[in-house]
Design a protein around this motif. Sequence first.
Motif, PDB file in Angstrom:
ATOM      1  N   VAL A  47       0.857  -1.192   0.000  1.00  0.00           N
ATOM      2  CA  VAL A  47       0.000   0.000   0.000  1.00  0.00           C
ATOM      3  C   VAL A  47       0.898   1.249   0.000  1.00  0.00           C
ATOM      4  CG1 VAL A  47      -1.837   1.253   1.219  1.00  0.00           C
ATOM      5  CG2 VAL A  47      -1.803  -1.254   1.250  1.00  0.00           C
ATOM      6  N   SER A  48       0.765   2.053  -1.045  1.00  0.00           N
ATOM      7  CA  SER A  48       1.605   3.247  -1.193  1.00  0.00           C
ATOM      8  C   SER A  48       1.117   4.402  -0.318  1.00  0.00           C
ATOM      9  CB  SER A  48       1.592   3.728  -2.642  1.00  0.00           C
ATOM     10  OG  SER A  48       2.133   2.765  -3.487  1.00  0.00           O
ATOM     11  N   VAL A  49       2.034   5.324  -0.108  1.00  0.00           N
ATOM     12  CA  VAL A  49       1.698   6.574   0.577  1.00  0.00           C
ATOM     13  C   VAL A  49       1.522   7.640  -0.502  1.00  0.00           C
ATOM     14  CG1 VAL A  49       2.589   8.322   2.170  1.00  0.00           C
ATOM     15  CG2 VAL A  49       3.094   5.904   2.569  1.00  0.00           C
ATOM     16  N   THR A  51       0.191  11.929  -1.457  1.00  0.00           N
ATOM     17  CA  THR A  51      -0.304  13.239  -1.020  1.00  0.00           C
ATOM     18  C   THR A  51      -1.594  13.608  -1.757  1.00  0.00           C
ATOM     19  OG1 THR A  51       1.076  14.311  -2.696  1.00  0.00           O
ATOM     20  CG2 THR A  51       2.001  14.115  -0.482  1.00  0.00           C
ATOM     21  N   ARG A  52      -2.038  12.765  -2.706  1.00  0.00           N
ATOM     22  CA  ARG A  52      -3.271  13.140  -3.412  1.00  0.00           C
ATOM     23  C   ARG A  52      -4.488  12.840  -2.540  1.00  0.00           C
ATOM     24  NH1 ARG A  52      -6.660   9.350  -5.002  1.00  0.00           N
ATOM     25  NH2 ARG A  52      -6.035   7.550  -6.238  1.00  0.00           N
ATOM     26  N   PRO A  53      -5.571  13.645  -2.674  1.00  0.00           N
ATOM     27  CA  PRO A  53      -6.757  13.381  -1.852  1.00  0.00           C
ATOM     28  C   PRO A  53      -7.472  12.100  -2.292  1.00  0.00           C
ATOM     29  CG  PRO A  53      -7.119  15.268  -3.337  1.00  0.00           C
ATOM     30  CD  PRO A  53      -5.708  14.817  -3.554  1.00  0.00           C
ATOM     31  N   HIS A  63      -6.449   1.504   0.102  1.00  0.00           N
ATOM     32  CA  HIS A  63      -6.036   1.854  -1.256  1.00  0.00           C
ATOM     33  C   HIS A  63      -4.712   2.614  -1.236  1.00  0.00           C
ATOM     34  CE1 HIS A  63     -10.416   1.239  -1.396  1.00  0.00           C
ATOM     35  NE2 HIS A  63     -10.096   0.582  -2.487  1.00  0.00           N
ATOM     36  N   TYR A  64      -4.588   3.504  -0.335  1.00  0.00           N
ATOM     37  CA  TYR A  64      -3.368   4.281  -0.108  1.00  0.00           C
ATOM     38  C   TYR A  64      -3.336   4.678   1.360  1.00  0.00           C
ATOM     39  CZ  TYR A  64      -2.581   5.294  -5.123  1.00  0.00           C
ATOM     40  OH  TYR A  64      -2.336   5.205  -6.466  1.00  0.00           O
ATOM     41  N   HIS A  65      -2.150   5.094   1.816  1.00  0.00           N
ATOM     42  CA  HIS A  65      -2.082   5.873   3.060  1.00  0.00           C
ATOM     43  C   HIS A  65      -2.077   7.323   2.595  1.00  0.00           C
ATOM     44  CE1 HIS A  65      -1.061   2.278   5.345  1.00  0.00           C
ATOM     45  NE2 HIS A  65      -0.143   2.006   4.434  1.00  0.00           N
ATOM     46  N   TYR A  82      11.083   3.072   0.141  1.00  0.00           N
ATOM     47  CA  TYR A  82      11.822   2.202  -0.769  1.00  0.00           C
ATOM     48  C   TYR A  82      12.076   2.984  -2.058  1.00  0.00           C
ATOM     49  CZ  TYR A  82      12.673  -2.865  -1.148  1.00  0.00           C
ATOM     50  OH  TYR A  82      13.219  -4.106  -1.173  1.00  0.00           O
ATOM     51  N   GLU A  83      11.051   3.700  -2.497  1.00  0.00           N
ATOM     52  CA  GLU A  83      11.119   4.593  -3.654  1.00  0.00           C
ATOM     53  C   GLU A  83       9.979   5.578  -3.546  1.00  0.00           C
ATOM     54  OE1 GLU A  83       8.703   4.854  -6.330  1.00  0.00           O
ATOM     55  OE2 GLU A  83       7.378   3.565  -5.203  1.00  0.00           O
ATOM     56  N   TRP A  84      10.127   6.752  -4.187  1.00  0.00           N
ATOM     57  CA  TRP A  84       8.997   7.668  -4.277  1.00  0.00           C
ATOM     58  C   TRP A  84       9.134   8.515  -5.532  1.00  0.00           C
ATOM     59  CZ3 TRP A  84       9.361  13.005  -4.278  1.00  0.00           C
ATOM     60  CH2 TRP A  84      10.558  13.559  -3.827  1.00  0.00           C
ATOM     61  N   ARG A  91       2.637  13.383  -4.933  1.00  0.00           N
ATOM     62  CA  ARG A  91       3.759  12.482  -4.701  1.00  0.00           C
ATOM     63  C   ARG A  91       3.239  11.132  -4.197  1.00  0.00           C
ATOM     64  NH1 ARG A  91       7.759  15.726  -0.944  1.00  0.00           N
ATOM     65  NH2 ARG A  91       5.811  16.577  -0.176  1.00  0.00           N
ATOM     66  N   TYR A  92       3.934  10.087  -4.627  1.00  0.00           N
ATOM     67  CA  TYR A  92       3.564   8.722  -4.264  1.00  0.00           C
ATOM     68  C   TYR A  92       4.833   7.995  -3.829  1.00  0.00           C
ATOM     69  CZ  TYR A  92      -0.628   9.505  -7.167  1.00  0.00           C
ATOM     70  OH  TYR A  92      -1.771   9.995  -7.723  1.00  0.00           O
ATOM     71  N   GLY A  93       4.742   7.135  -2.833  1.00  0.00           N
ATOM     72  CA  GLY A  93       5.928   6.408  -2.414  1.00  0.00           C
ATOM     73  C   GLY A  93       5.603   5.053  -1.818  1.00  0.00           C
TER      74      GLY A  93
HETATM   75  P1  5GP Z   1      -3.720   7.236  -9.029  1.00  0.00           P
HETATM   76  O1  5GP Z   1      -3.693   8.630  -8.524  1.00  0.00           O
HETATM   77  O2  5GP Z   1      -4.537   7.079 -10.282  1.00  0.00           O
HETATM   78  O3  5GP Z   1      -4.112   6.232  -7.957  1.00  0.00           O
HETATM   79  O4  5GP Z   1      -2.218   6.830  -9.412  1.00  0.00           O
HETATM   80  C1  5GP Z   1      -1.506   7.634 -10.292  1.00  0.00           C
HETATM   81  C2  5GP Z   1      -0.192   6.968 -10.645  1.00  0.00           C
HETATM   82  O5  5GP Z   1       0.662   6.884  -9.504  1.00  0.00           O
HETATM   83  C3  5GP Z   1      -0.356   5.548 -11.174  1.00  0.00           C
HETATM   84  O6  5GP Z   1       0.338   5.451 -12.409  1.00  0.00           O
HETATM   85  C4  5GP Z   1       0.290   4.697 -10.129  1.00  0.00           C
HETATM   86  O7  5GP Z   1       0.901   3.563 -10.702  1.00  0.00           O
HETATM   87  C5  5GP Z   1       1.329   5.632  -9.527  1.00  0.00           C
HETATM   88  N1  5GP Z   1       1.694   5.212  -8.177  1.00  0.00           N
HETATM   89  C6  5GP Z   1       0.889   4.764  -7.188  1.00  0.00           C
HETATM   90  N2  5GP Z   1       1.595   4.461  -6.087  1.00  0.00           N
HETATM   91  C7  5GP Z   1       2.903   4.700  -6.379  1.00  0.00           C
HETATM   92  C8  5GP Z   1       4.132   4.562  -5.625  1.00  0.00           C
HETATM   93  O8  5GP Z   1       4.188   4.145  -4.466  1.00  0.00           O
HETATM   94  N3  5GP Z   1       5.263   4.925  -6.274  1.00  0.00           N
HETATM   95  C9  5GP Z   1       5.267   5.380  -7.565  1.00  0.00           C
HETATM   96  N4  5GP Z   1       6.433   5.705  -8.093  1.00  0.00           N
HETATM   97  N5  5GP Z   1       4.134   5.512  -8.303  1.00  0.00           N
HETATM   98  C10 5GP Z   1       2.964   5.185  -7.717  1.00  0.00           C
END
Ligand code: 5GP
Length: 216
Positions: A47-49, A51-53, A63-65, A82-84, A91-93
């Motif tokens: 589960v990624s982190v 900043t998007r609402p 779905h996300y943190h 691990y990566e962001w 931002r996603y990480g």
């Molecule tokens: P959405 O906002 O539609 O959920 O995701 C937008 C994009 O962010 C997608 O292409 C998704 O693969 C990417 N994404 C989601 N989580 C992560 C993450 O942890 N790291 C990276 N680099 N991209 C992510």
Amino acid sequence: MGEPTPIHSGQLDRRGLLFILSSPSGAGKTTLSRMLLAKDGDIKLSVSVTTRPPRPGEVDGVHYHFVTEEKFDAMVEEDDFYEWAHVFDHRYGTPKGLIRTALKEGQDFLFDIDWQGTQQLYQKDQQDVVSVFILPPSLDELRRRLLARAQDSDAVIDDRMDRARSEISHWAEYDYVVINDDVDECFDRVREVLDAERMRRTRQTGLIPFVRELMG
Ligand code: 5GP
């Protein structure tokens, strides 16, 4: 005399893998991810982190943190990722969490991340990554699927179509590429990849003791 006892009747110990599914938005990776998580008990979602609402129906921690910009900054500072990456305006990480330990115990992780995240994961941990890129059958079909989701405005959809072209340009950086024309067929192909990769000799850490015992 009965049947000889097999020296190994079940699965051998193995190392887990980091299974990446990437595609432009709307090409089906989220549906495929859900199918995989529902049908395969050995893989769980990282589960990624972000900043998007949250979008309607999205749940924090599932779905996300969902975090603030300040919290994300603090996590970057603490080296918690691990990566962001920046994707769209947010931002996603991938939080490090327990991933490293769990891999040793044979747990697989599914990553629904873009090409930037994929490159970073490869740099951090090449041996454990298996990446699959999902292509739409055509750009017309991709637009149709984005419109059908009806969660985004026209301007956002135009923007996503532009970004889809840019995302698709990274297809050749992936280990496997599957076209998602029929989602069930595409899912079968993805599953075949996962099954075969689990059987790689280098991932089957139980092979050495097994063969040693086999050979007496
Ligand atoms: P959405 O906002 O539609 O959920 O995701 C937008 C994009 O962010 C997608 O292409 C998704 O693969 C990417 N994404 C989601 N989580 C992560 C993450 O942890 N790291 C990276 N680099 N991209 C992510």
